[in-house]
Design a protein around this motif. Structure first.
Motif, PDB file in Angstrom:
ATOM      1  N   MET A 160       1.133  -1.142   0.318  1.00 25.05           N
ATOM      2  CA  MET A 160      -0.442  -0.007  -0.128  1.00 25.05           C
ATOM      3  C   MET A 160       0.876   1.127   0.360  1.00 25.05           C
ATOM      4  N   ASP A 161       2.461   1.400   0.596  1.00 26.54           N
ATOM      5  CA  ASP A 161       3.072   2.012   0.856  1.00 26.54           C
ATOM      6  C   ASP A 161       3.837   2.880  -0.741  1.00 26.54           C
ATOM      7  N   ALA A 162       3.668   1.455  -2.426  1.00 28.42           N
ATOM      8  CA  ALA A 162       4.660   1.584  -3.071  1.00 28.42           C
ATOM      9  C   ALA A 162       4.757   2.692  -3.759  1.00 28.42           C
ATOM     10  N   SER A 163       3.223   3.069  -3.164  1.00 26.98           N
ATOM     11  CA  SER A 163       3.391   4.934  -4.879  1.00 26.98           C
ATOM     12  C   SER A 163       3.587   5.746  -3.673  1.00 26.98           C
ATOM     13  N   GLY A 164       4.056   7.363  -5.048  1.00 29.19           N
ATOM     14  CA  GLY A 164       4.016   7.891  -3.994  1.00 29.19           C
ATOM     15  C   GLY A 164       3.117   8.958  -3.157  1.00 29.19           C
ATOM     16  N   GLY A 165       3.578   9.873  -2.861  1.00 23.37           N
ATOM     17  CA  GLY A 165       2.456  10.680  -1.390  1.00 23.37           C
ATOM     18  C   GLY A 165       1.564  11.333  -2.905  1.00 23.37           C
ATOM     19  N   ASN A 166       0.588  11.556  -2.139  1.00 24.08           N
ATOM     20  CA  ASN A 166      -0.762  11.958  -3.162  1.00 24.08           C
ATOM     21  C   ASN A 166      -0.659  11.054  -4.003  1.00 24.08           C
ATOM     22  N   SER A 167      -0.417  10.526  -4.045  1.00 25.68           N
ATOM     23  CA  SER A 167      -0.738   9.525  -5.556  1.00 25.68           C
ATOM     24  C   SER A 167      -2.135   8.545  -5.123  1.00 25.68           C
ATOM     25  N   LEU A 168      -2.601   8.642  -4.890  1.00 20.80           N
ATOM     26  CA  LEU A 168      -3.782   7.492  -3.948  1.00 20.80           C
ATOM     27  C   LEU A 168      -4.956   8.917  -3.875  1.00 20.80           C
ATOM     28  N   GLY A 169      -5.880   9.258  -3.826  1.00 16.99           N
ATOM     29  CA  GLY A 169      -7.327   9.703  -3.088  1.00 16.99           C
ATOM     30  C   GLY A 169      -8.170  10.062  -4.200  1.00 16.99           C
ATOM     31  N   GLY A 170      -9.434  11.394  -3.650  1.00 11.93           N
ATOM     32  CA  GLY A 170      -9.519  12.224  -4.702  1.00 11.93           C
ATOM     33  C   GLY A 170     -10.712  13.119  -3.359  1.00 11.93           C
ATOM     34  N   THR A 171     -11.371  13.775  -4.512  1.00  9.06           N
ATOM     35  CA  THR A 171     -11.925  15.174  -3.671  1.00  9.06           C
ATOM     36  C   THR A 171     -13.035  14.330  -2.484  1.00  9.06           C
ATOM     37  N   TYR A 172     -13.360  13.463  -2.601  1.00  8.88           N
ATOM     38  CA  TYR A 172     -14.702  13.579  -2.042  1.00  8.88           C
ATOM     39  C   TYR A 172     -14.329  11.775  -1.319  1.00  8.88           C
ATOM     40  N   THR A 173     -13.244  10.882  -1.411  1.00 10.47           N
ATOM     41  CA  THR A 173     -12.710  10.245  -0.925  1.00 10.47           C
ATOM     42  C   THR A 173     -13.305  10.499   0.816  1.00 10.47           C
ATOM     43  N   GLY A 174     -14.077   9.212   0.967  1.00 14.04           N
ATOM     44  CA  GLY A 174     -13.713   8.849   2.618  1.00 14.04           C
ATOM     45  C   GLY A 174     -13.851  10.164   3.254  1.00 14.04           C
ATOM     46  N   SER A 175     -15.028  10.466   3.014  1.00 17.91           N
ATOM     47  CA  SER A 175     -16.309  11.096   3.013  1.00 17.91           C
ATOM     48  C   SER A 175     -16.745  11.360   4.486  1.00 17.91           C
ATOM     49  N   PRO A 176     -16.565  12.237   5.404  1.00 14.91           N
ATOM     50  CA  PRO A 176     -16.224  12.191   6.634  1.00 14.91           C
ATOM     51  C   PRO A 176     -17.937  11.519   7.663  1.00 14.91           C
ATOM     52  N   VAL A 177     -18.909  11.620   6.302  1.00 15.71           N
ATOM     53  CA  VAL A 177     -20.130  11.129   6.709  1.00 15.71           C
ATOM     54  C   VAL A 177     -20.603   9.869   6.781  1.00 15.71           C
ATOM     55  N   SER A 178     -19.738   9.589   5.505  1.00 13.57           N
ATOM     56  CA  SER A 178     -19.303   7.915   5.498  1.00 13.57           C
ATOM     57  C   SER A 178     -18.720   7.217   6.474  1.00 13.57           C
ATOM     58  N   CYS A 179     -17.286   7.908   6.952  1.00 14.14           N
ATOM     59  CA  CYS A 179     -16.754   7.511   7.506  1.00 14.14           C
ATOM     60  C   CYS A 179     -17.728   6.556   9.251  1.00 14.14           C
ATOM     61  N   ALA A 180     -18.865   7.812   9.618  1.00 21.26           N
ATOM     62  CA  ALA A 180     -19.600   7.852  10.195  1.00 21.26           C
ATOM     63  C   ALA A 180     -19.711   6.741  10.530  1.00 21.26           C
ATOM     64  N   ALA A 181     -20.952   6.527   8.948  1.00 24.23           N
ATOM     65  CA  ALA A 181     -21.586   5.779   8.805  1.00 24.23           C
ATOM     66  C   ALA A 181     -20.899   3.876   8.764  1.00 24.23           C
ATOM     67  N   THR A 182     -19.846   4.521   8.280  1.00 30.38           N
ATOM     68  CA  THR A 182     -19.157   2.905   8.728  1.00 30.38           C
ATOM     69  C   THR A 182     -17.937   1.960   9.751  1.00 30.38           C
ATOM     70  N   LEU A 183     -18.204   3.151  10.959  1.00 34.19           N
ATOM     71  CA  LEU A 183     -18.015   2.893  12.482  1.00 34.19           C
ATOM     72  C   LEU A 183     -19.159   2.341  12.822  1.00 34.19           C
ATOM     73  N   ALA A 184     -20.489   2.679  12.565  1.00 32.14           N
ATOM     74  CA  ALA A 184     -21.595   2.393  12.719  1.00 32.14           C
ATOM     75  C   ALA A 184     -21.340   1.826  12.544  1.00 32.14           C
ATOM     76  N   VAL A 185     -21.504   0.973  11.038  1.00 30.96           N
ATOM     77  CA  VAL A 185     -21.682  -0.321  10.864  1.00 30.96           C
ATOM     78  C   VAL A 185     -21.181  -1.528  11.476  1.00 30.96           C
ATOM     79  N   LEU A 186     -19.792  -1.169  11.682  1.00 31.73           N
ATOM     80  CA  LEU A 186     -18.622  -2.266  12.360  1.00 31.73           C
ATOM     81  C   LEU A 186     -18.953  -2.385  13.953  1.00 31.73           C
ATOM     82  N   GLU A 187     -20.150  -1.572  14.680  1.00 34.97           N
ATOM     83  CA  GLU A 187     -20.523  -1.786  16.162  1.00 34.97           C
ATOM     84  C   GLU A 187     -21.688  -2.574  15.409  1.00 34.97           C
ATOM     85  N   VAL A 188     -22.461  -2.817  14.997  1.00 35.12           N
ATOM     86  CA  VAL A 188     -23.992  -3.103  14.559  1.00 35.12           C
ATOM     87  C   VAL A 188     -22.927  -4.592  14.834  1.00 35.12           C
TER      88      VAL A 188
END
Length: 432
Positions: free
Chosen positions: A285-313
């Motif tokens: 996962m660390d093979a590519s250079g800095g800022n080589s992975l990502g996007g404007t909306y990737t891992g949005s705060p709202v979706s991350c909150a939902a994911t953490l809730a799913v894992l709790e469920v």
């Protein structure tokens, strides 16, 4: 607005390639039920195509999303990171069975996860080729369309696909491809098309999704792991549809004991919020250079909150046990239908990832896509949302929420049985 008014707007303004053929519009939903804009109730055996393993609007997910909306909706995590992203990465690294210490990147969709998995694999190996499998489905972006093991409807109209993608057989003995033949085909691909020294990754679903809900045998997965190790190829497992409890384990690959180098996931990861992940061994996962992975909306705060809730469920509500119990109930009902109806064959399940085939002739294993479509249509008319899939369009797949209430499950299964009886009667009348 009612269904008729919304359909008029759809026909006028929605691109035909993106427009749903369904004429009922969802207005509200709860667990395994949906009510349309006219107030009609539907039992949902589709789950947003495997997105709602813990049901529509699980209260803990709704609560987490609302709480996050009161704090931060968006910053772009590469501009200013936030707790949710790193907490999701921590949790996924702990539960995902990749080799060694895991690191994580988040994206928005299953296709994005697969695109990034290929990028990571190429960066880590310095190689270009990717091998995928017949019947596999990985998305609708250009790279993932090339990776799909089925042409229509995904890439039919869109011209040339990216290169360096090669195909191997997936073992489906019911359709004449044994495990030995599939392995022989993969080894031949490595000899004739994708030289191992130029091959970055072998990518496959542990259970085919769009390809028909066929599980890969554990011995097949272990053999691929050995081939990858022999040639310095990375093993990428696509858990977008089979992950997050669908098969009775958090991830389907856990049934085999195989540890891949990279895994992709999405769909039921956030119970309806858009998010996906690539999880892999840290050095990979660390093979590519800095800022080589990502996007404007990737891992949005709202979706991350939902994911953490799913894992709790999952931790608090015995979702994996419920998935296995649901699969047992489906298998029992399928066995009855396979005995009682000449058109039902090859019932199968891994946990609640369950399916059967609709056939014209059981002895010949001949697919009946027309009858499959008729079954889905008739079920919808009776208030049940049912999906087909498969290379031949004759598989009925079951993706209802694992949390479905017993009474609603039985009501939905009874609708299918009624439809089968009616269709069998129509066939008898037509041949009389």
């Amino acid at each position: 607005m009612n269904n008729a008014q919304l359909n008029e707007l759809k026909q006028r303004y929605v691109a035909s390639g993106a427009a749903s053929p369904a004429t009922a519009f969802a207005d509200r939903a709860e667990n395994a039920e949906i009510w349309d804009a006219d107030g009609n109730r539907f039992i949902d055996f589709a789950g947003g195509i495997g997105v709602l393993n813990i049901g529509h609007r699980h209260p803990k997910v709704v609560e987490a999303v609302k709480a996050q909306l009161d704090r931060v909706m968006h910053t772009c995590q590469t501009v200013m990171p936030y707790e949710g992203y790193v907490k999701v990465a921590e949790k996924l690294s702990q539960v995902t069975p990749v080799r060694g210490h895991a690191k994580v990147m988040l994206a928005n969709s299953g296709a994005e996860a697969l695109e990034n998995a290929v990028k990571v694999a190429r960066a880590a190996t310095g190689k270009n080729n990717v091998i995928c499998f017949d019947g596999g489905y990985h998305g609708r972006t250009f790279m993932t369309m090339a990776m799909n093991g089925k042409v229509a409807p995904y890439s039919t109209d869109f011209g040339s696909m990216p290169g360096n993608v090669f195909r191997a057989p997936f073992p489906v003995p019911y359709h004449g491809v044994s495990e030995d033949e599939a392995l022989r085909g993969l080894k031949m691909t490595l000899k004739t098309d994708a030289n191992p020294k130029d091959t970055a990754a072998i990518v496959l679903e542990p259970v085919l999704g769009e390809g028909g809900f066929y599980p890969a045998p554990p011995s097949f997965l272990k053999a691929i792991r050995e081939i990858c190790d022999e040639h310095g190829i990375l093993m990428i497992i696509d858990e977008v549809q089979s992950g997050f409890g669908r098969t009775g384990k958090l991830f389907a690959i856990e049934h085999s004991g195989v540890e891949p180098d990279i895994m992709t996931m999405a769909k039921s990861m956030a119970d309806g919020m858009p998010i996906s992940a690539v999880v892999g061994t840290d050095k990979v996962m660390d093979a590519s250079g800095g800022n080589s992975l990502g996007g404007t909306y990737t891992g949005s705060p709202v979706s991350c909150a939902a994911t953490l809730a799913v894992l709790e469920v999952f931790e608090q509500e015995n979702i994996l046990e419920k998935s296995q119990a649901l699969g047992d109930k489906l298998a029992a009902r399928f066995a009855t239908w396979q005995r009682d109806f000449a058109c039902i064959d090859n019932a199968r399940n891994m946990g609640a990832m369950a399916a059967f085939d609709v056939v014209a002739d059981k002895s010949a294993h001949s697919p009946d896509a027309e009858l499959t479509a008729a079954l889905c249509k008739k079920a919808r008319e009776k208030g049940l949302i049912l999906l087909s899939c498969g290379m031949y369009g004759n598989t009925i797949r079951f993706l209802m929420p694992v949390t479905i209430e017993d009474a609603i499950l039985e009501e939905g299964l009874d609708i299918i049985e009624t439809c089968l009886k009616e269709l069998a009667g129509q066939q008898s009348a037509a041949t009389a």
